[in-house]
Design an enzyme around this catalytic site. Structure first.
Site, PDB file in Angstrom:
ATOM      1  N   GLU A 293      -0.617  -5.842  -1.324  1.00  0.00           N
ATOM      2  CA  GLU A 293      -0.016  -6.734  -2.320  1.00  0.00           C
ATOM      3  C   GLU A 293      -0.131  -6.162  -3.727  1.00  0.00           C
ATOM      4  O   GLU A 293       0.773  -6.320  -4.542  1.00  0.00           O
ATOM      5  CB  GLU A 293      -0.713  -8.092  -2.232  1.00  0.00           C
TER       6      GLU A 293
ATOM      7  N   HIS B 214       3.924  -9.461   1.218  1.00  0.00           N
ATOM      8  CA  HIS B 214       3.333 -10.558   0.454  1.00  0.00           C
ATOM      9  C   HIS B 214       4.445 -11.496   0.006  1.00  0.00           C
ATOM     10  O   HIS B 214       5.425 -11.063  -0.598  1.00  0.00           O
ATOM     11  CB  HIS B 214       2.612  -9.992  -0.779  1.00  0.00           C
TER      12      HIS B 214
END
Length: 371
Positions: free
Chosen positions: A262, A311
């Site tokens: 992420e 993500h």
């Protein structure tokens, strides 16, 4: 013949307001200074800016970015007029190279992401196809969603939330943890949360857990070994993003798969994560550099026998997921209790039905704004 990019301009700016949910953060050592903050505050997202790209043919595309990203984008947007809207890879490579002295990650890649996604949207609109068709074509009719929230709260609230996801058809969920190394009772507190959820959902549900960069290697090893009896699907971002050596040591010593990405950038970070034994990569098209590096990361993951589970389930990640084989991109995250700040003012945000996302056939990314 495609048209040149005519302009990228700021439309408007708004404040972000998000509910506070307790969960572990890398700043837990300083709670006495800042207290508990919302996910938006933790990511230093206070204002968002809506940005419009226009081509010489009159095609328009809109995206939202944080105020710091706009400030960086404002300094490089003059270069986009050099490119035809179809020259997406060329523009990406140029922008990456020209920002190298102060870029390579962070705000620079966030800004390049915005330009890349605007170009994909505008180009797909000019030729009349969805972006997923532009980047490989759809591999499936539906995308499996996993319910992502389960922030630490009262045990009865966690139980009710998990039970609700079961009733909505979710077979995959992700929780957050309450305690990190600054708390001497962290292991016991986190184990109790997992037990509460497992007692509700059983072991047929894939349950993952997110530590959001809040641990160090020694604590992570102890914590994850203690969690192994609960058969978690993965442990997300246990370490600081730059601790590749810590990831390498950790993946060799624990049974639960480790995920990260992420807060990593371009292909180079993801090669390092794969070499460190991370088997689930979690880039976000709005941060990693756009769709262009997402496709490269998918190829890297496949060569290592790993998977890409991006993500956030924003529209950009959904088009990317749809364009890759399900074996490589098996599912999408759905933030159930707080929505991605990038979805403000989008009137047709895709939401899962029976834990499945579907994408339409509108040109571009298929989203409309009420701005």
């Amino acid at each position: 013949m495609m048209s040149k990019i005519a302009s990228i301009e700021k439309i408007t700016e708004e404040k972000v307001s998000q509910q506070v949910f307790p969960y572990t953060k890398p700043t837990d050592y300083y709670k006495d200074m800042i207290g508990e903050v919302s996910p938006a505050e933790a990511a230093m997202i206070t204002n968002i800016v809506f940005v419009k790209m226009r081509t010489e043919n009159g095609t328009e595309s809109i995206i939202s970015v944080t105020e710091p990203v706009w400030n960086y984008l404002d300094g490089i947007r003059k270069y986009v007029k050099l490119f035809d809207v179809s020259e997406i890879s060329k523009a990406w490579d140029f922008l990456y190279r020209i920002t190298l002295p102060n870029g390579r990650s962070g705000l620079a890649l966030h800004a390049i992401s915005a330009i890349n996604l605007l170009m994909y949207d505008a180009y797909a609109k000019e030729i009349g196809v969805p972006v997923y068709n532009l980047i490989g074509g759809s591999t499936r009719h539906e995308i499996r969603a996993y319910a992502s929230h389960l922030h630490p709260d009262k045990e009865e609230n966690l139980e009710a939330e998990a039970r609700g996801y079961l009733e909505e058809g979710y077979t995959d969920m992700k929780m957050r943890f309450i305690a990190s190394p600054s708390d001497p009772y962290a292991v016991e507190k986190n184990l109790q949360l997992v037990k509460v959820i497992r007692d509700v959902v059983g072991y047929s549900v894939n349950l993952a857990g997110d530590f959001w960069m809040s641990l160090n290697y020694n604590f992570a090893y102890k914590m994850i070994r203690a969690l192994e009896k609960y058969e978690l699907a993965w442990i997300e971002e246990p370490l600081l993003p730059d601790d590749f050596e810590g990831y390498a040591r950790l993946t060799r010593k624990v049974e639960i798969p480790i995920s990260a990405g992420e807060h990593h950038y371009h292909v180079f970070d993801f090669k390092r994560l794969l070499d460190a034994g991370v088997t689930i990569l979690q880039p976000d098209a709005t941060w990693v550099g756009g769709i262009t590096p997402m496709k490269k990361i998918a190829g890297l993951a496949e060569s290592y026998g790993a998977q890409v589970i991006p993500h956030a389930g924003n529209i950009y990640n959904l088009h990317f997921i749809a364009s890759e084989p399900e074996a490589i991109t098996p599912m999408a995250e759905y933030l159930t209790r707080y929505r991605d700040w990038m979805e403000q003012h989008i009137v047709n945000v895709p939401k899962p039905v029976n834990a499945r996302f579907t994408l339409g056939k509108d040109a571009g990314f298929g989203i409309r704004y009420d701005l």
